[in-house]
Design an enzyme around this catalytic site. Structure first.
Site, PDB file in Angstrom:
ATOM      1  N   ARG A  44      30.603   3.674  37.245  1.00 12.73           N
ATOM      2  CA  ARG A  44      31.388   4.919  37.246  1.00 12.73           C
ATOM      3  C   ARG A  44      31.201   5.709  38.542  1.00 12.73           C
ATOM      4  NH1 ARG A  44      31.181   7.384  31.218  1.00 12.73           N
ATOM      5  NH2 ARG A  44      31.957   5.569  30.104  1.00 12.73           N
ATOM      6  N   ASP A 149      35.707  21.385  26.377  1.00 17.13           N
ATOM      7  CA  ASP A 149      35.023  20.182  26.854  1.00 17.13           C
ATOM      8  C   ASP A 149      34.297  20.518  28.158  1.00 17.13           C
ATOM      9  OD1 ASP A 149      35.485  17.025  25.908  1.00 17.13           O
ATOM     10  OD2 ASP A 149      34.666  17.255  27.923  1.00 17.13           O
TER      11      ASP A 149
HETATM   12  C1  LIG Z   1      33.607  10.530  22.828  1.00 17.50           C
HETATM   13  S1  LIG Z   1      34.392  12.058  23.222  1.00 17.50           S
HETATM   14  C2  LIG Z   1      34.803  12.613  21.603  1.00 17.50           C
HETATM   15  C3  LIG Z   1      36.187  13.223  21.545  1.00 17.50           C
HETATM   16  C4  LIG Z   1      36.626  13.712  20.172  1.00 17.50           C
HETATM   17  N1  LIG Z   1      35.754  14.747  19.678  1.00 17.50           N
HETATM   18  C5  LIG Z   1      36.694  12.578  19.190  1.00 17.50           C
HETATM   19  O1  LIG Z   1      35.803  12.401  18.368  1.00 17.50           O
HETATM   20  O2  LIG Z   1      37.671  11.807  19.261  1.00 17.50           O
HETATM   21  C6  LIG Z   1      33.000  13.088  23.661  1.00 17.50           C
HETATM   22  C7  LIG Z   1      33.384  14.320  24.465  1.00 17.50           C
HETATM   23  O3  LIG Z   1      32.265  15.210  24.525  1.00 17.50           O
HETATM   24  C8  LIG Z   1      32.248  15.813  25.795  1.00 17.50           C
HETATM   25  N2  LIG Z   1      30.893  16.315  26.098  1.00 17.50           N
HETATM   26  C9  LIG Z   1      29.789  15.616  26.406  1.00 17.50           C
HETATM   27  N3  LIG Z   1      28.766  16.439  26.685  1.00 17.50           N
HETATM   28  C10 LIG Z   1      29.220  17.701  26.532  1.00 17.50           C
HETATM   29  C11 LIG Z   1      28.627  18.996  26.696  1.00 17.50           C
HETATM   30  N4  LIG Z   1      27.360  19.155  27.069  1.00 17.50           N
HETATM   31  N5  LIG Z   1      29.400  20.072  26.470  1.00 17.50           N
HETATM   32  C12 LIG Z   1      30.695  19.935  26.101  1.00 17.50           C
HETATM   33  N6  LIG Z   1      31.317  18.742  25.950  1.00 17.50           N
HETATM   34  C13 LIG Z   1      30.582  17.631  26.156  1.00 17.50           C
HETATM   35  C14 LIG Z   1      32.687  14.693  26.734  1.00 17.50           C
HETATM   36  O4  LIG Z   1      33.178  15.170  27.969  1.00 17.50           O
HETATM   37  C15 LIG Z   1      33.747  13.972  25.905  1.00 17.50           C
HETATM   38  O5  LIG Z   1      35.051  14.385  26.219  1.00 17.50           O
END
Ligand SMILES: C[S@@+](CC[C@H](N)C(=O)[O-])C[C@H]1O[C@@H](n2cnc3c(N)ncnc32)[C@H](O)[C@@H]1O
Length: 279
Positions: A44, A149
């Protein structure tokens, strides 16, 4: 020492480089990068090195140190954004079958929900469609969904409401025709969500490790497939903060592989990966 000397990598990526990447990511985003994620981290980040025309990870990490703006790209590159419309559909059915009737019975005409870690927006748009399809009239109800996010790139895409047709093609035809506009010309092969859905949602950058400028009390929080990247202490802290934002008997939805049992003293399990705040 190189991590995978057997592999031909364009740039040297040592255990020291990986440790720096891992520590920076954990300190800022709370995301734990296990040792087996070394290849993923390399793959990445190597794109960023190429874009910046840098020749080594030493140079990249030094550049990152001196250029705070580049840190955003670093975080965006390392988040995992897998998502889908109506992912774990039973959660949306629960809102239709339980949460909306409960609110209607209470005489309230107000709904507040938060999609924490909303990624590309399929989750909050699915929530908006669920509410409107259940007959909640935005003209007579006070409806607001917050979608946040840490990844500024996915957030921008979520806000645009534009999706490749591939991502919606398995949705029922009735849903597609009601809530999506087909792109033409330059937008061929894409769809755009209708503005009624966008109007209900506020998209915002929010790092769950920092302050939450979120106004409660909330009826429900979707924090699905996000806490899975955090360690147990972080999860416990977040659960307490989420409980404080929910109204009494408010609901927390988590991902299919996220077991909160050990930290969920403020919550009671009421469905598959659905928790209700204890009064
Ligand atoms: C796998 S996706 C899940 C998306 C959605 N909630 C779903 O279940 O389909 C995880 C998301 O969490 C966000 N994320 C990770 N760490 C985070 C943080 N510290 N604060 C806010 N968002 C975060 C990532 O950028 C990503 O877009």
């Amino acid at each position: 020492m190189s991590l995978s000397p057997e592999r031909d990598r364009e740039f040297d990526f040592t255990t020291k480089h990986f440790a720096t990447v891992r520590d920076e990511l954990y300190d800022y985003a709370g995301i734990v990068l296990a040792d087996h994620k070394q290849d993923m981290a390399y793959n990445r980040l190597v794109r960023l090195l190429r874009d910046l025309k840098l020749n080594s990870f030493d140079d990249y990490l030094a550049f990152l140190d001196q250029n705070p703006a580049e840190f955003t790209q670093f975080i965006n590159a390392l988040t995992t954004n897998l998502t889908a419309f109506y992912r774990e559909k039973h959660h949306f059915d629960f809102i239709r079958d339980h949460i909306i009737p409960e609110i209607v019975n209470s005489g309230e005409r107000r709904i507040r929900g938060w999609s924490a870690g909303c990624s590309l927006g399929e989750e909050p748009y699915s929530l908006a469609m669920t509410l409107l399809d259940a007959g909640v009239d935005p003209l007579r109800w006070d409806l607001r969904l917050l979608a946040t996010d840490i990844d500024s790139k996915v957030l921008q895409s979520a806000q645009s409401g534009v999706y490749a047709y591939e991502r919606v093609k398995t949705l029922p035809k009735s849903l597609l025709s009601r809530w999506f506009l087909k792109g033409k010309g330059k937008r061929d092969g894409h769809v755009k969500v209708r503005s009624e859905l966008q109007d209900m949602i506020t998209f915002k950058y929010l790092n769950l490790m920092q302050d939450w400028p979120v106004q409660g009390p909330l009826d429900f929080i979707f924090c699905r497939n996000v806490m899975i990247y955090f360690d147990q202490d972080t999860q416990a802290r977040l659960l307490q903060r989420m409980a404080a934002l929910l109204k009494p008997n408010g609901y927390l939805f988590v991902g299919h592989s996220e077991a909160l049992a050990r930290h969920a003293s403020s919550f009671q399990l009421v469905g598959k990966t659905i928790y209700r705040k204890c009064e």
